[in-house]
Design an enzyme around this catalytic site. Structure first.
Site, PDB file in Angstrom:
ATOM      1  N   SER A  26      21.927 -38.707  40.654  1.00 40.16           N
ATOM      2  CA  SER A  26      22.815 -38.960  39.520  1.00 40.16           C
ATOM      3  C   SER A  26      23.824 -37.825  39.424  1.00 40.16           C
ATOM      4  O   SER A  26      24.062 -37.135  40.421  1.00 40.16           O
ATOM      5  CB  SER A  26      21.970 -39.071  38.243  1.00 40.16           C
ATOM      6  OG  SER A  26      22.749 -39.548  37.173  1.00 40.16           O
ATOM      7  N   ASN A  27      24.413 -37.612  38.267  1.00 41.28           N
ATOM      8  CA  ASN A  27      25.353 -36.511  38.058  1.00 41.28           C
ATOM      9  C   ASN A  27      25.276 -36.091  36.592  1.00 41.28           C
ATOM     10  O   ASN A  27      24.698 -36.812  35.778  1.00 41.28           O
ATOM     11  CB  ASN A  27      26.769 -36.939  38.478  1.00 41.28           C
ATOM     12  CG  ASN A  27      27.247 -38.111  37.639  1.00 41.28           C
ATOM     13  OD1 ASN A  27      27.528 -37.969  36.460  1.00 41.28           O
ATOM     14  ND2 ASN A  27      27.292 -39.299  38.233  1.00 41.28           N
ATOM     15  N   PRO A  28      25.851 -34.930  36.248  1.00 36.34           N
ATOM     16  CA  PRO A  28      25.629 -34.409  34.884  1.00 36.34           C
ATOM     17  C   PRO A  28      26.585 -34.940  33.811  1.00 36.34           C
ATOM     18  O   PRO A  28      26.744 -34.316  32.759  1.00 36.34           O
ATOM     19  CB  PRO A  28      25.804 -32.903  35.066  1.00 36.34           C
ATOM     20  CG  PRO A  28      26.645 -32.741  36.270  1.00 36.34           C
ATOM     21  CD  PRO A  28      26.578 -33.981  37.087  1.00 36.34           C
TER      22      PRO A  28
END
Ligand code: CTP
Length: 226
Positions: A26-28
């Site tokens: 995923s990503n932040p």
């Protein structure tokens, strides 16, 4: 047709692509920009719906806009397809995961002593799917807004996305700058419109930035039905 007569679909947050039942890539992305855009859209449009990946639940509790949670990029695409209608404005503030494992293991992957690799495939590009739908005339008179989170050659990459994804507008977010990008409460955005104009916004809160973006959308919307 004015914004107050249109439906606005805003996406926000990341998506997740699962490797096994307990691990994902995923990503932040925090979803804060998307929430601010959905709030502002509700004030100005006929209807606002927020389609969002896994984010802090407090950000969407007690909101008056309709909120549709999703997990993967495929699910986000399906939700956008379900919500889309003629004359809608679509603001893609989400950071959907671009890659998914070719095989999702049904069981937890056990560690080994050796190096191991995972094969990834591309997830669907939601804005490109919308471009397809427009070109096939499956949906008419959409106004699409993209975001470009970049760390280098920022303007060039943002303008490429504006053209390649056939967008009406793109908001460039140089995430290498302090006060811009993932997780922060402020943003530094430059808005590029397909007619060639650009508007550089100074650092401001995501709420203020959302209002400025909606101002630009409102000013650019065709006032007639095509
Ligand atoms: N986007 C999308 N579908 C994806 C990935 C991104 O619709 N699968 C949208 C984002 O919501 C954003 C725009 O495309 O509005 C640009 O996203 P960005 O992550 O900056 O670029 P990518 O198209 O993913 O390209 P790259 O990662 O190579 O920069």
């Amino acid at each position: 047709m004015l914004l107050r007569e249109r439906k606005v679909i805003v996406t926000g947050g990341p998506t997740r692509e699962w490797l096994d039942p307990i691990r994902f890539i995923s990503n932040p992305s925090s979803g804060k920009m998307g929430v601010a855009l959905a709030d502002e859209s509700l004030r100005r449009a006929r209807e606002a719906v927020f389609i969002y990946g896994p984010i802090d639940a407090a950000l969407v509790s007690n909101k008056r806009f309709r909120a549709v949670p999703v997990d993967t990029t495929e699910e986000m695409l399906a939700a956008v397809r379900k919500e889309i209608e003629e004359n809608a404005v679509v603001i893609m503030a989400a950071a959907p995961a671009d890659f998914a494992p070719v095989k999702k293991s049904g069981q937890k992957i056990k560690k080994t002593d050796r190096l191991f690799s995972i094969e990834f495939t591309k997830t669907p590009d939601i804005l490109k799917e919308l471009k397809e739908m427009r070109s096939k005339e499956l949906i008419r008179n959409l106004f699409t807004v993209g975001f470009a989170a970049e760390t280098e050659n920022v303007e060039k990459y943002a303008l490429n996305k504006l053209t390649e994804k056939h967008l009406d507008m793109i908001c460039l977010n140089d995430v290498s700058q302090k006060g811009a990008g993932f997780g922060t409460d402020t943003n530094i955005i430059t808005i590029f419109v397909k007619d060639g104009s650009r508007l550089e916004l100074p650092m401001m809160s995501k709420q203020e930035a959302a209002a400025r973006i909606l101002d630009e959308i409102e000013n650019r919307l065709p006032r007639y039905l095509i």
